[in-house]
Scaffold this motif. Structure first.
Motif, PDB file in Angstrom:
ATOM      1  N   ASN A   1      -1.987   0.719   5.371  1.00  0.00           N
ATOM      2  CA  ASN A   1      -1.058   1.953   5.327  1.00  0.00           C
ATOM      3  C   ASN A   1      -1.081   2.649   6.476  1.00  0.00           C
ATOM      4  N   ILE A   2      -2.278   2.841   6.874  1.00  0.00           N
ATOM      5  CA  ILE A   2      -2.511   4.300   7.801  1.00  0.00           C
ATOM      6  C   ILE A   2      -1.872   3.806   9.042  1.00  0.00           C
ATOM      7  N   VAL A   3      -2.110   2.455   9.578  1.00  0.00           N
ATOM      8  CA  VAL A   3      -1.593   2.170  10.696  1.00  0.00           C
ATOM      9  C   VAL A   3       0.180   1.706  10.662  1.00  0.00           C
ATOM     10  N   SER A   4       0.733   1.563   9.631  1.00  0.00           N
ATOM     11  CA  SER A   4       1.987   1.406   9.339  1.00  0.00           C
ATOM     12  C   SER A   4       2.878   2.665   9.758  1.00  0.00           C
ATOM     13  N   PRO A   5       3.582   2.458  10.532  1.00  0.00           N
ATOM     14  CA  PRO A   5       4.705   3.455  10.829  1.00  0.00           C
ATOM     15  C   PRO A   5       5.626   4.056   9.585  1.00  0.00           C
ATOM     16  N   HIS A   6       5.891   3.243   8.688  1.00  0.00           N
ATOM     17  CA  HIS A   6       6.735   3.882   7.605  1.00  0.00           C
ATOM     18  C   HIS A   6       6.347   5.071   7.030  1.00  0.00           C
ATOM     19  N   PRO A   7       5.043   5.143   6.672  1.00  0.00           N
ATOM     20  CA  PRO A   7       4.854   6.623   6.104  1.00  0.00           C
ATOM     21  C   PRO A   7       5.281   7.796   7.079  1.00  0.00           C
ATOM     22  N   TRP A   8       4.824   7.531   8.372  1.00  0.00           N
ATOM     23  CA  TRP A   8       4.933   8.416   9.360  1.00  0.00           C
ATOM     24  C   TRP A   8       6.479   8.796   9.800  1.00  0.00           C
ATOM     25  N   VAL A   9       7.263   7.871   9.677  1.00  0.00           N
ATOM     26  CA  VAL A   9       8.653   7.990   9.844  1.00  0.00           C
ATOM     27  C   VAL A   9       9.263   8.708   8.537  1.00  0.00           C
TER      28      VAL A   9
ATOM     29  N   TRP B   1     -14.658  -1.123  -2.326  1.00  0.00           N
ATOM     30  CA  TRP B   1     -14.538  -0.504  -1.106  1.00  0.00           C
ATOM     31  C   TRP B   1     -13.967  -1.461   0.080  1.00  0.00           C
ATOM     32  N   VAL B   2     -14.216  -2.493  -0.109  1.00  0.00           N
ATOM     33  CA  VAL B   2     -13.357  -3.525   0.725  1.00  0.00           C
ATOM     34  C   VAL B   2     -12.108  -3.913   0.504  1.00  0.00           C
ATOM     35  N   THR B   3     -11.695  -3.926  -0.813  1.00  0.00           N
ATOM     36  CA  THR B   3     -10.316  -3.690  -1.368  1.00  0.00           C
ATOM     37  C   THR B   3      -9.617  -2.419  -0.498  1.00  0.00           C
ATOM     38  N   LEU B   4     -10.223  -1.366  -0.901  1.00  0.00           N
ATOM     39  CA  LEU B   4      -9.367   0.111  -0.471  1.00  0.00           C
ATOM     40  C   LEU B   4      -9.662   0.143   0.912  1.00  0.00           C
ATOM     41  N   ARG B   5     -10.578  -0.389   1.673  1.00  0.00           N
ATOM     42  CA  ARG B   5     -10.462  -0.266   2.941  1.00  0.00           C
ATOM     43  C   ARG B   5      -9.300  -1.100   3.677  1.00  0.00           C
ATOM     44  N   ARG B   6      -9.190  -2.299   3.494  1.00  0.00           N
ATOM     45  CA  ARG B   6      -8.152  -3.154   3.754  1.00  0.00           C
ATOM     46  C   ARG B   6      -6.882  -2.572   3.448  1.00  0.00           C
TER      47      ARG B   6
ATOM     48  N   LEU C   1      -6.085  -0.911  -7.494  1.00  0.00           N
ATOM     49  CA  LEU C   1      -6.694  -0.182  -6.439  1.00  0.00           C
ATOM     50  C   LEU C   1      -5.987  -0.163  -5.161  1.00  0.00           C
ATOM     51  N   THR C   2      -5.387  -1.353  -4.556  1.00  0.00           N
ATOM     52  CA  THR C   2      -4.531  -1.286  -3.644  1.00  0.00           C
ATOM     53  C   THR C   2      -3.149  -0.416  -3.767  1.00  0.00           C
ATOM     54  N   ALA C   3      -2.738  -0.331  -5.130  1.00  0.00           N
ATOM     55  CA  ALA C   3      -1.526   0.284  -5.373  1.00  0.00           C
ATOM     56  C   ALA C   3      -1.682   1.785  -5.247  1.00  0.00           C
ATOM     57  N   GLY C   4      -2.948   2.236  -5.579  1.00  0.00           N
ATOM     58  CA  GLY C   4      -3.112   3.782  -5.440  1.00  0.00           C
ATOM     59  C   GLY C   4      -3.611   4.077  -3.885  1.00  0.00           C
ATOM     60  N   VAL C   5      -3.450   3.116  -2.972  1.00  0.00           N
ATOM     61  CA  VAL C   5      -4.169   3.688  -1.657  1.00  0.00           C
ATOM     62  C   VAL C   5      -3.199   4.654  -0.924  1.00  0.00           C
ATOM     63  N   PRO C   6      -1.896   4.878  -1.010  1.00  0.00           N
ATOM     64  CA  PRO C   6      -1.201   5.876  -0.505  1.00  0.00           C
ATOM     65  C   PRO C   6      -1.495   7.182  -0.757  1.00  0.00           C
ATOM     66  N   VAL C   7      -2.013   7.588  -1.906  1.00  0.00           N
ATOM     67  CA  VAL C   7      -2.656   8.710  -2.124  1.00  0.00           C
ATOM     68  C   VAL C   7      -3.751   9.114  -1.289  1.00  0.00           C
TER      69      VAL C   7
END
Length: 207
Positions: free
Chosen positions: A115-123, A105-110, A39-45
């Motif tokens: 990932n959403i607050v990490s700057p790496h996807p944005w950069v 949902w707890v796993t996915l939320r964390r 579940l964690t691995a799929g979160v970037p989607v």
């Protein structure tokens, strides 16, 4: 074909590259099992949907300081999760195949928050992936879409394979080894968060 191969290659490289989400995949798999790791691995989607849309729309127009502020917030969150992992490790046990079960949902939320607050996807999307997607899209919108989809197949696939490998290794662990693995994973999360803070803190704080 070029867009497909480029997307898969870049995605696989990003999937195994060091970063907060990679360490979180390992940590969650150790604590809660393969299902939570997958579940964690799929979160970037999920988390990157907003990133991709904004990056492709506002490419190279985002000022440096907002990204740095986002990076600093992410650093604090990652350090907090790492510290909690280390503290929980003291009483962790694998007796009777025990796992720390939690709702999906707890796993996915964390993972989503990390990932959403990490700057790496944005950069990445503002400097590398976005320009590539736009370049492929100039020839054909379908080619640009194939590049984006292939990238996420690569990154999720790589992290999913890692979760499976960690899950298989977990079954051979004793309590002491499990606790050490959790401490190492938590320490790596703290280290990743500190590195993010060092990198983005000065700009975010205007130092």
């Amino acid at each position: 074909m070029d867009g497909l191969l480029a997307g898969l290659a870049l995605g696989a490289a990003a999937g195994v590259g060091p970063g907060p989400l990679l360490v979180l995949v390992v940590t969650v798999t150790l604590r809660s099992g393969v299902r939570a790791g997958l579940l964690t691995a799929g979160v970037p989607v999920l988390s990157d949907a907003l990133v991709v849309v904004l990056a492709l729309t506002l490419l190279r127009q985002v000022p440096e300081r907002p990204l740095a502020v986002l990076g600093l917030v992410g650093a604090v969150l990652v350090v907090a999760i790492g510290v909690r992992t280390v503290l929980d490790a003291r009483a962790a046990t694998l007796a009777a195949g025990e796992l720390v079960r939690e709702p999906a949902w707890v796993t996915l939320r964390r993972a989503f928050l990390v990932n959403i607050v990490s700057p790496h996807p944005w950069v990445s999307w503002l400097t590398v992936l976005g320009p590539l997607a736009i370049s492929y899209g100039r020839d054909s919108l379908s080619v640009g879409a194939i590049f984006v989809v292939a990238f996420y197949v690569g990154i999720v696939g790589a992290k999913a394979v890692l979760a499976l490998l960690v899950g298989m290794g977990r079954r051979r662990m004793r309590d002491a080894g499990y606790r050490r693995a959790l401490v190492v994973a938590g320490a790596l999360l703290v280290g990743a968060g500190v590195a993010m803070g060092v990198e983005f803190g000065p700009v975010a704080l205007g130092l």
